[in-house]
Design a protein around this motif. Structure first.
Motif, PDB file in Angstrom:
ATOM      1  N   MET A 168      48.942  66.286   3.563  1.00 29.22           N
ATOM      2  CA  MET A 168      48.849  64.830   3.549  1.00 29.22           C
ATOM      3  C   MET A 168      47.364  64.498   3.623  1.00 29.22           C
ATOM      4  O   MET A 168      46.685  64.913   4.565  1.00 29.22           O
ATOM      5  CB  MET A 168      49.553  64.221   4.764  1.00 29.22           C
ATOM      6  CG  MET A 168      51.021  64.514   4.880  1.00 29.22           C
ATOM      7  SD  MET A 168      52.035  63.679   3.664  1.00 29.22           S
ATOM      8  CE  MET A 168      51.622  61.980   3.958  1.00 29.22           C
ATOM      9  N   GLU A 169      46.864  63.788   2.629  1.00 22.53           N
ATOM     10  CA  GLU A 169      45.460  63.368   2.624  1.00 22.53           C
ATOM     11  C   GLU A 169      45.428  61.858   2.825  1.00 22.53           C
ATOM     12  O   GLU A 169      45.942  61.108   2.008  1.00 22.53           O
ATOM     13  CB  GLU A 169      44.792  63.748   1.312  1.00 22.53           C
ATOM     14  CG  GLU A 169      43.341  63.313   1.232  1.00 22.53           C
ATOM     15  CD  GLU A 169      42.690  63.616  -0.106  1.00 22.53           C
ATOM     16  OE1 GLU A 169      41.669  62.975  -0.399  1.00 22.53           O
ATOM     17  OE2 GLU A 169      43.197  64.464  -0.873  1.00 22.53           O
ATOM     18  N   PHE A 170      44.822  61.424   3.915  1.00 25.56           N
ATOM     19  CA  PHE A 170      44.722  60.003   4.223  1.00 25.56           C
ATOM     20  C   PHE A 170      43.310  59.514   3.917  1.00 25.56           C
ATOM     21  O   PHE A 170      42.331  60.152   4.297  1.00 25.56           O
ATOM     22  CB  PHE A 170      45.029  59.750   5.698  1.00 25.56           C
ATOM     23  CG  PHE A 170      46.460  60.009   6.071  1.00 25.56           C
ATOM     24  CD1 PHE A 170      47.413  59.019   5.910  1.00 25.56           C
ATOM     25  CD2 PHE A 170      46.853  61.234   6.568  1.00 25.56           C
ATOM     26  CE1 PHE A 170      48.740  59.252   6.252  1.00 25.56           C
ATOM     27  CE2 PHE A 170      48.174  61.474   6.920  1.00 25.56           C
ATOM     28  CZ  PHE A 170      49.121  60.483   6.754  1.00 25.56           C
ATOM     29  N   GLY A 171      43.227  58.370   3.238  1.00 23.24           N
ATOM     30  CA  GLY A 171      41.940  57.776   2.910  1.00 23.24           C
ATOM     31  C   GLY A 171      42.156  56.499   2.124  1.00 23.24           C
ATOM     32  O   GLY A 171      43.253  55.940   2.111  1.00 23.24           O
ATOM     33  N   CYS A 208      35.572  59.568   1.285  1.00 26.56           N
ATOM     34  CA  CYS A 208      36.721  60.087   0.523  1.00 26.56           C
ATOM     35  C   CYS A 208      36.287  60.517  -0.874  1.00 26.56           C
ATOM     36  O   CYS A 208      36.651  61.598  -1.342  1.00 26.56           O
ATOM     37  CB  CYS A 208      37.819  59.026   0.426  1.00 26.56           C
ATOM     38  SG  CYS A 208      38.456  58.490   2.029  1.00 26.56           S
ATOM     39  N   GLN A 209      35.512  59.687  -1.523  1.00 28.64           N
ATOM     40  CA  GLN A 209      35.030  60.006  -2.864  1.00 28.64           C
ATOM     41  C   GLN A 209      34.145  61.247  -2.833  1.00 28.64           C
ATOM     42  O   GLN A 209      34.246  62.118  -3.694  1.00 28.64           O
ATOM     43  CB  GLN A 209      34.272  58.820  -3.447  1.00 28.64           C
ATOM     44  CG  GLN A 209      35.165  57.642  -3.750  1.00 28.64           C
ATOM     45  CD  GLN A 209      34.387  56.405  -4.168  1.00 28.64           C
ATOM     46  OE1 GLN A 209      33.171  56.433  -4.334  1.00 28.64           O
ATOM     47  NE2 GLN A 209      35.100  55.302  -4.332  1.00 28.64           N
ATOM     48  N   VAL A 234      39.075  66.788   9.272  1.00 29.86           N
ATOM     49  CA  VAL A 234      38.598  65.413   9.212  1.00 29.86           C
ATOM     50  C   VAL A 234      37.221  65.428   8.568  1.00 29.86           C
ATOM     51  O   VAL A 234      36.338  66.175   8.991  1.00 29.86           O
ATOM     52  CB  VAL A 234      38.524  64.791  10.621  1.00 29.86           C
ATOM     53  CG1 VAL A 234      38.000  63.365  10.558  1.00 29.86           C
ATOM     54  CG2 VAL A 234      39.898  64.828  11.287  1.00 29.86           C
ATOM     55  N   ARG A 235      37.070  64.626   7.514  1.00 32.96           N
ATOM     56  CA  ARG A 235      35.809  64.556   6.759  1.00 32.96           C
ATOM     57  C   ARG A 235      35.294  65.962   6.433  1.00 32.96           C
ATOM     58  O   ARG A 235      34.251  66.386   6.939  1.00 32.96           O
ATOM     59  CB  ARG A 235      34.769  63.747   7.506  1.00 32.96           C
ATOM     60  CG  ARG A 235      35.112  62.282   7.538  1.00 32.96           C
ATOM     61  CD  ARG A 235      33.952  61.430   7.953  1.00 32.96           C
ATOM     62  NE  ARG A 235      34.349  60.026   7.872  1.00 32.96           N
ATOM     63  CZ  ARG A 235      33.718  59.039   8.452  1.00 32.96           C
ATOM     64  NH1 ARG A 235      32.622  59.274   9.138  1.00 32.96           N
ATOM     65  NH2 ARG A 235      34.147  57.804   8.321  1.00 32.96           N
ATOM     66  N   PRO A 236      36.019  66.668   5.569  1.00 34.10           N
ATOM     67  CA  PRO A 236      35.638  68.055   5.263  1.00 34.10           C
ATOM     68  C   PRO A 236      34.214  68.156   4.728  1.00 34.10           C
ATOM     69  O   PRO A 236      33.785  67.352   3.912  1.00 34.10           O
ATOM     70  CB  PRO A 236      36.659  68.478   4.207  1.00 34.10           C
ATOM     71  CG  PRO A 236      37.222  67.216   3.662  1.00 34.10           C
ATOM     72  CD  PRO A 236      37.120  66.199   4.737  1.00 34.10           C
ATOM     73  N   ALA A 237      33.496  69.175   5.215  1.00 30.70           N
ATOM     74  CA  ALA A 237      32.115  69.396   4.811  1.00 30.70           C
ATOM     75  C   ALA A 237      32.008  70.258   3.561  1.00 30.70           C
ATOM     76  O   ALA A 237      31.033  70.174   2.821  1.00 30.70           O
ATOM     77  CB  ALA A 237      31.341  70.045   5.952  1.00 30.70           C
TER      78      ALA A 237
END
Length: 109
Positions: A26-29, A36-37, A91-94
């Motif tokens: 599940m990807e929330f954004g 997100c972009q 969360v906010r993958p690097a």
């Protein structure tokens, strides 16, 4: 980079998510979110060898109960599920490597 597949404003219920068999992400954004972009290239790269994993992109924000049920606070948040149960979260993958590791955990049988 623009979001390749837009976030859906139509979210499943939490009961429907909990009942999903197998591996699901599940990807929330939101479509307008710069974080997100910016994460889309890493997400796409990580998913390349895992094309069979269900990937649901869900628009999140105030009044969106699914994101609240997962305690999503920042975008993008990726929740990795196995048979409806959370097994990992990013969360906010690097980078793609951090997503790929969670995909491996999610895909284990």
């Amino acid at each position: 980079m623009a979001t390749l597949t837009p976030y859906s404003s139509q979210a499943p219920s939490r009961a429907e998510v909990d009942a999903l068999p197998g591996a699901t992400v599940m990807e929330f954004g939101t479509n307008w979110c710069g974080f997100c972009q910016g994460a889309q290239a890493s997400i796409a790269k990580a998913f390349e060898p895992h094309a069979g994993i269900r990937h649901l992109k869900v628009e999140d924000g105030p009044g969106r109960p699914l994101g609240r049920s997962f305690k999503v606070k920042l975008w993008p948040t990726l929740i990795f599920l196995r048979d409806g149960a959370e097994v990992a979260r990013v969360v906010r993958p690097a980078n793609a490597a951090e997503i790929a590791e969670c995909l491996r955990i999610c895909a284990r049988r």
